[in-house]
Motif scaffolding. Structure first.
Motif, PDB file in Angstrom:
ATOM      1  N   UNK A  13       1.337  -0.527  -0.107  1.00 41.53           N
ATOM      2  CA  UNK A  13       0.277  -0.251   0.167  1.00 41.53           C
ATOM      3  C   UNK A  13       0.706   1.613  -0.001  1.00 41.53           C
ATOM      4  N   UNK A  14       0.449   1.781  -0.562  1.00 38.44           N
ATOM      5  CA  UNK A  14       1.518   3.432  -1.004  1.00 38.44           C
ATOM      6  C   UNK A  14       2.508   3.486  -0.909  1.00 38.44           C
ATOM      7  N   UNK A  67      -6.311  -7.305  12.912  1.00 39.01           N
ATOM      8  CA  UNK A  67      -6.061  -6.006  12.434  1.00 39.01           C
ATOM      9  C   UNK A  67      -6.634  -6.654  10.854  1.00 39.01           C
ATOM     10  N   UNK A  68      -7.352  -4.892  10.007  1.00 40.20           N
ATOM     11  CA  UNK A  68      -6.990  -5.387   8.448  1.00 40.20           C
ATOM     12  C   UNK A  68      -6.998  -4.427   7.987  1.00 40.20           C
ATOM     13  N   UNK A  69      -7.401  -4.964   6.982  1.00 36.15           N
ATOM     14  CA  UNK A  69      -6.889  -3.611   5.826  1.00 36.15           C
ATOM     15  C   UNK A  69      -6.442  -4.035   4.603  1.00 36.15           C
ATOM     16  N   UNK A  70      -8.186  -3.639   4.392  1.00 33.20           N
ATOM     17  CA  UNK A  70      -8.747  -4.079   2.976  1.00 33.20           C
ATOM     18  C   UNK A  70      -8.862  -2.702   1.718  1.00 33.20           C
ATOM     19  N   UNK A  71      -7.888  -2.222   1.380  1.00 30.92           N
ATOM     20  CA  UNK A  71      -7.179  -0.919   0.017  1.00 30.92           C
ATOM     21  C   UNK A  71      -7.195  -0.186   1.640  1.00 30.92           C
ATOM     22  N   UNK A  72      -7.942   0.920   1.356  1.00 33.37           N
ATOM     23  CA  UNK A  72      -7.478   1.438   2.438  1.00 33.37           C
ATOM     24  C   UNK A  72      -8.062   1.930   3.531  1.00 33.37           C
ATOM     25  N   UNK A  90      -4.848   8.186   4.272  1.00 34.64           N
ATOM     26  CA  UNK A  90      -4.227   8.812   3.056  1.00 34.64           C
ATOM     27  C   UNK A  90      -3.816   8.978   1.718  1.00 34.64           C
ATOM     28  N   UNK A  91      -3.477   8.910   1.015  1.00 32.53           N
ATOM     29  CA  UNK A  91      -2.836   8.916   0.157  1.00 32.53           C
ATOM     30  C   UNK A  91      -1.651   8.578   0.177  1.00 32.53           C
ATOM     31  N   UNK A  94       0.495   8.133   5.311  1.00 28.72           N
ATOM     32  CA  UNK A  94       1.156   8.104   6.398  1.00 28.72           C
ATOM     33  C   UNK A  94      -0.307   8.919   7.708  1.00 28.72           C
ATOM     34  N   UNK A  95      -1.111   9.123   7.426  1.00 27.13           N
ATOM     35  CA  UNK A  95      -2.539   8.865   8.251  1.00 27.13           C
ATOM     36  C   UNK A  95      -3.293   8.585   7.770  1.00 27.13           C
ATOM     37  N   UNK A  96      -4.143   8.162   9.072  1.00 29.07           N
ATOM     38  CA  UNK A  96      -5.359   7.276   9.223  1.00 29.07           C
ATOM     39  C   UNK A  96      -7.040   8.257   9.717  1.00 29.07           C
TER      40      UNK A  96
END
Length: 421
Positions: A13-14, A67-72, A90-91, A94-96
């Motif tokens: 990601x990113x 803990x799950x991450x799906x896309x953003x 964020x794109x 660095x920020x959630x």
């Protein structure tokens, strides 16, 4: 193939891994603004894990069940405190920006940082030390209990007077570490510099000690403390006639149990020890803490009522709580014949000074003990820090770990009681 694609998506990601450290601030209403940290880790197989760190609540570590991450989108489950967090990266990663839910839903923005802020703890001892430090172990109050400990001893030959430190409620390590503080490390350093050997240990089933903590009661912990005294008496560098047990909070309930069963003990020090039943302690403690945290009287009483009802419902399944709730320290205190120093802070909201010191003094006098020193130290809280309100929310924010007044009071009493210079 779907799993492989997902793992690649998470780690890529990113252009960077989502693993790292994040920091934000939660507006918790009456509890004030609380800084929360998020630690995310990723295994070599791509599995995510992590925990929330409540910085202003003593760096309390709350592990995530998932803990799950799906896309953003990031989803974190925290069932141990009945909470969850859901947010979007964020794109640049660095920020959630998201929502922390624990009953109410509150906005929480987390930003990536190099590390979480650490509190200043100026009293924490730093090497080189002017005394000897020895890692030891000894048998506790049950066959499966081996207690890992640290012994600090003045340099030089001779047989030294000794102090055993007994921690408060809950599984504590040898430093009684809480709210970013290590009060037992500070006590050990100060008392060893004053000429005493000090033994402090990890509670059974905690840190490096073996045995089972859950299901144990104050009586079990008293047997562990007695094991510490027995161990010290086997050492040629300890004066077996000059051993004192010093307990904090629940440790101040445990020390008299040890003394009542051991007439050879040279003395006990009760730091915020209880003199009334656990039920009475809790019925006063809960609304006092709520008021100190900023709740009005109605809310404080309602909060206390609900918490007490939950506790009473759990008495049959929680052996420690069942014992603490009903245990009256007075009969045991009446059997204590050695010298006693009982201290409390005037701002203590967990163990009220007036109620408990009065009861402790009355029980000791009824038992005929005339070598008793009881004192309330002004402006100190339950941890013996100089405080403003005594609220538990102050513990981690105060840089001071132990008031110099408290330290000097104990040192002076020990020197007088044990006839040391």
């Amino acid at each position: 193939m779907k799993l492989l694609i997902l793992l690649l998506a998470v780690s890529g990601l990113f252009g960077q891994s989502v693993a790292g450290t994040y920091l934000g601030q939660l507006d918790a209403g009456f509890a004030g603004k609380l800084r929360l940290g998020l630690e995310l880790r990723q295994s070599s197989e791509g599995k995510l894990s992590g925990e929330i760190v409540s910085i202003d609540q003593g760096y309390a570590n709350i592990p995530a069940a998932s803990v799950q991450v799906e896309g953003k989108l990031l989803k974190i489950s925290l069932p141990v405190i009945g909470a969850s967090y859901e947010g979007s990266f964020s794109e640049d990663g660095k920020t959630i920006t998201g929502t922390f839910t624990q009953g109410a839903a509150l906005e929480l923005v987390l930003k990536r940082v190099a590390e979480l802020p650490r509190p200043a703890r100026p009293q924490e001892p730093k090497p080189p030390f002017v005394y000897e430090v020895e890692e030891v172990s000894f048998t506790g109050g049950a066959p499966d209990v081996t207690l890992a400990a640290t012994l600090t001893k003045p340099k030089g030959a001779g047989r030294f007077a000794a102090v055993v430190l007994v921690s408060g409620s809950g599984p504590q390590n040898r430093d009684e570490e809480l709210a970013g503080h290590k009060p037992f490390w500070i006590w050990a350093d100060a008392l060893t510099r004053a000429g005493f050997t000090v033994l402090r240990y990890d509670d059974r089933g905690t840190a490096k000690s073996t045995g089972k903590f859950k299901g144990s009661t104050s009586n079990d912990f008293a047997l562990d403390a007695a094991g510490a005294v027995t161990y010290l008496r086997t050492r040629k560098d300890i004066d077996a006639t000059k051993i004192v047990v010093m307990g904090h909070s629940e440790g101040g309930l445990i020390a008299p149990i040890v003394a009542a069963a051991d007439p050879k003990l040279a003395g006990i020090v009760l730091l915020a020890g209880t003199g009334v039943t656990g039920e009475k302690v809790l019925r006063r403690q809960l609304p006092d803490l709520a008021r100190a945290a900023g709740l009005n009287e109605e809310m404080a009483q309602e909060n206390a009522k609900k918490t007490l009802e939950k506790m009473q419902a759990n008495l049959s399944s929680d052996l420690w709580l069942k014992h603490f709730w009903a245990y009256d320290p007075a009969p045991t205190l009446q059997k204590v014949k050695c010298p006693v120093l009982a201290l409390n802070g005037s701002l203590d909201k967990q163990v009220n000074a007036d109620e408990n010191l009065t009861a402790i003094g009355a029980a000791l006098r009824e038992g005929g003990n005339k070598n008793v020193t009881i004192e309330t130290l002004p402006k100190l809280n339950h941890l013996f820090q100089t405080a403003q309100t005594g609220s538990g929310q102050e513990y981690g924010k105060i840089e001071e770990t132990l008031s110099p007044v408290a330290i000097e009071t104990v040192q002076t009493w020990l020197k007088k009681t044990l006839s040391t210079k």
